[in-house]
Design a protein around this motif. Structure first.
Motif, PDB file in Angstrom:
ATOM      1  N   TYR A   1     -89.608  64.065  32.011  1.00 31.42           N
ATOM      2  CA  TYR A   1     -88.867  62.950  31.427  1.00 31.42           C
ATOM      3  C   TYR A   1     -89.668  62.357  30.268  1.00 31.42           C
ATOM      4  O   TYR A   1     -90.885  62.188  30.352  1.00 31.42           O
ATOM      5  N   SER A   2     -88.988  62.033  29.184  1.00 25.87           N
ATOM      6  CA  SER A   2     -89.624  61.387  28.038  1.00 25.87           C
ATOM      7  C   SER A   2     -88.684  60.328  27.482  1.00 25.87           C
ATOM      8  O   SER A   2     -87.475  60.550  27.379  1.00 25.87           O
ATOM      9  N   ASN A   3     -89.229  59.167  27.153  1.00 31.40           N
ATOM     10  CA  ASN A   3     -88.427  58.111  26.530  1.00 31.40           C
ATOM     11  C   ASN A   3     -88.987  57.718  25.166  1.00 31.40           C
ATOM     12  O   ASN A   3     -88.786  56.596  24.696  1.00 31.40           O
ATOM     13  N   VAL A   4     -89.706  58.655  24.536  1.00 27.28           N
ATOM     14  CA  VAL A   4     -90.305  58.416  23.226  1.00 27.28           C
ATOM     15  C   VAL A   4     -89.438  59.070  22.156  1.00 27.28           C
ATOM     16  O   VAL A   4     -89.225  60.285  22.179  1.00 27.28           O
ATOM     17  N   GLU A   5     -88.943  58.266  21.225  1.00 28.05           N
ATOM     18  CA  GLU A   5     -88.180  58.798  20.097  1.00 28.05           C
ATOM     19  C   GLU A   5     -89.139  59.315  19.024  1.00 28.05           C
ATOM     20  O   GLU A   5     -90.152  58.689  18.734  1.00 28.05           O
TER      21      GLU A   5
ATOM     22  N   PHE B   1    -101.568  65.588  20.504  1.00 25.15           N
ATOM     23  CA  PHE B   1    -100.567  66.569  20.104  1.00 25.15           C
ATOM     24  C   PHE B   1    -100.207  67.447  21.297  1.00 25.15           C
ATOM     25  O   PHE B   1    -101.074  67.817  22.104  1.00 25.15           O
ATOM     26  N   SER B   2     -98.924  67.786  21.398  1.00 23.27           N
ATOM     27  CA  SER B   2     -98.514  68.774  22.391  1.00 23.27           C
ATOM     28  C   SER B   2     -99.082  70.128  21.988  1.00 23.27           C
ATOM     29  O   SER B   2     -99.424  70.361  20.829  1.00 23.27           O
TER      30      SER B   2
ATOM     31  N   GLY C   1     -90.897  62.071  19.209  1.00 21.06           N
ATOM     32  CA  GLY C   1     -91.968  62.892  19.768  1.00 21.06           C
ATOM     33  C   GLY C   1     -91.783  63.056  21.258  1.00 21.06           C
ATOM     34  O   GLY C   1     -90.668  62.988  21.778  1.00 21.06           O
ATOM     35  N   TYR C   2     -92.881  63.275  21.956  1.00 20.58           N
ATOM     36  CA  TYR C   2     -92.872  63.396  23.408  1.00 20.58           C
ATOM     37  C   TYR C   2     -93.651  62.219  24.008  1.00 20.58           C
ATOM     38  O   TYR C   2     -94.309  61.461  23.311  1.00 20.58           O
TER      39      TYR C   2
ATOM     40  N   VAL D   1     -97.588  63.109  20.881  1.00 18.41           N
ATOM     41  CA  VAL D   1     -97.273  62.651  22.232  1.00 18.41           C
ATOM     42  C   VAL D   1     -97.841  61.243  22.405  1.00 18.41           C
ATOM     43  O   VAL D   1     -99.040  61.019  22.202  1.00 18.41           O
ATOM     44  N   LEU D   2     -96.988  60.302  22.774  1.00 19.01           N
ATOM     45  CA  LEU D   2     -97.392  58.911  23.001  1.00 19.01           C
ATOM     46  C   LEU D   2     -97.229  58.583  24.477  1.00 19.01           C
ATOM     47  O   LEU D   2     -96.142  58.734  25.034  1.00 19.01           O
TER      48      LEU D   2
END
Length: 307
Positions: free
Chosen positions: A274-278, A54-55, A280-281, A37-38
């Protein structure tokens, strides 16, 4: 003042996303695969940081930080810096970011796909008028007051905003009592057409309804005392945020609303953040800000007669 104010905003975003990514997965999944997760929040004119973890599934009490990653930052397609790990998954840089530039973060975690996320920091929209409304409505706890806030916008361009009201007050910062400007619990007015159109009461708002105008006006209300104004000195903040910031704030509100009763016990389906990380999350968000000078107001004692 601004450092204290935005430190609270940035910390709350990091903390919420870290906790949410631990609680989004139902408790009874025994073979849950941890995903990197970033999270990062860039502000125009400030140095930067990012957090890696980490999730995890529900029921775990600790957040697993990622402390051995390589985090790279690009500006307009050019590599400009490698963020340095400090503690507990935090990676920082002295590089200062600027509105109008596009930044990309690459997080390389051994054994996983590279995480990628991009943001173009918006230019700030300036506050051109802030009108104090001493009495919006009386209620059992006293009365609502408010501010009608007007910002300058670019006709034909949809913008996304979050507004804050800060009041001069004493607050504890750590163990010390300090006098400064701190955000108060203000919300979009129940009668404001822009907030009504949003449908989600989370204080992010767009000017989509008046996109061709050169200004955008909203009203924020807040609770005051029965006979007096709780605060006398104010400063108004307008955060011009990206669409990703806007979407994340809306999704986090719905996510929290859907958690009670806990969706892990059945009957309620979780709403995805909402997530905009490719790869991962997480969320990579950005904003710029503009604030007014100090706005003094009087108590207007005659307006607050008993009812």
């Amino acid at each position: 003042m601004k450092q204290q104010f935005f430190a609270a905003v940035i910390y709350s975003v990091f903390l919420f996303f870290a906790m949410a990514c631990r609680t989004e997965v139902p408790y009874d999944i025994s073979d849950f695969e941890k995903i990197p997760v970033l999270n990062a929040l860039f502000e125009d004119g400030k140095s930067v940081g990012a957090h890696l973890s980490f999730s995890d599934k529900m029921g775990n009490d600790t957040l697993t930080s990622i402390n051995q990653a390589v985090v790279l930052m690009l500006c307009n397609g050019i590599m400009v810096d490698t963020l340095v790990h400090t503690h507990d998954g935090m990676y920082v840089s002295d590089s200062v970011v600027s509105a109008g530039n596009t930044y990309k973060l690459l997080a390389i975690v051994e054994g996983y796909d590279t995480l990628r996320a991009t943001q173009t920091i918006p230019f700030p929209c300036k506050i051109v008028n802030a009108e104090f409304i001493p009495l919006v409505q009386k209620n059992e706890d006293g009365h609502l007051a408010g501010f009608r806030i007007t910002i300058a916008t670019q006709p034909g361009k949809i913008g996304y905003f979050r507004f804050y009201i800060a009041a001069r007050d004493y607050r504890y910062v750590g163990d010390s009592l300090e006098l400064g400007y701190f955000p108060i619990n203000a919300h979009g007015s129940a009668n404001d057409p822009a907030f009504i159109a949003e449908g989600v009461p989370c204080n992010v708002v767009s000017n989509a309804g008046v996109v061709n105008d050169s200004t955008f006006t909203v009203q924020l209300d807040f609770q005051q005392g029965r006979y007096y104004n709780t605060y006398r000195l104010y400063s108004i903040y307008c955060l011009t945020v990206t669409k990703e910031f806007y979407e994340y704030e809306r999704s986090s509100y719905i996510y929290n609303e859907s958690r009670y009763p806990e969706f892990s016990f059945g009957g309620v389906s979780p709403y995805n953040l909402y997530s905009n990380v490719e790869g991962g999350y997480g969320a990579f968000l950005s904003f710029s800000s503009h604030n007014t000078d100090t706005i003094p107001v009087s108590n207007h004692m005659s307006s607050f007669a008993p009812f």
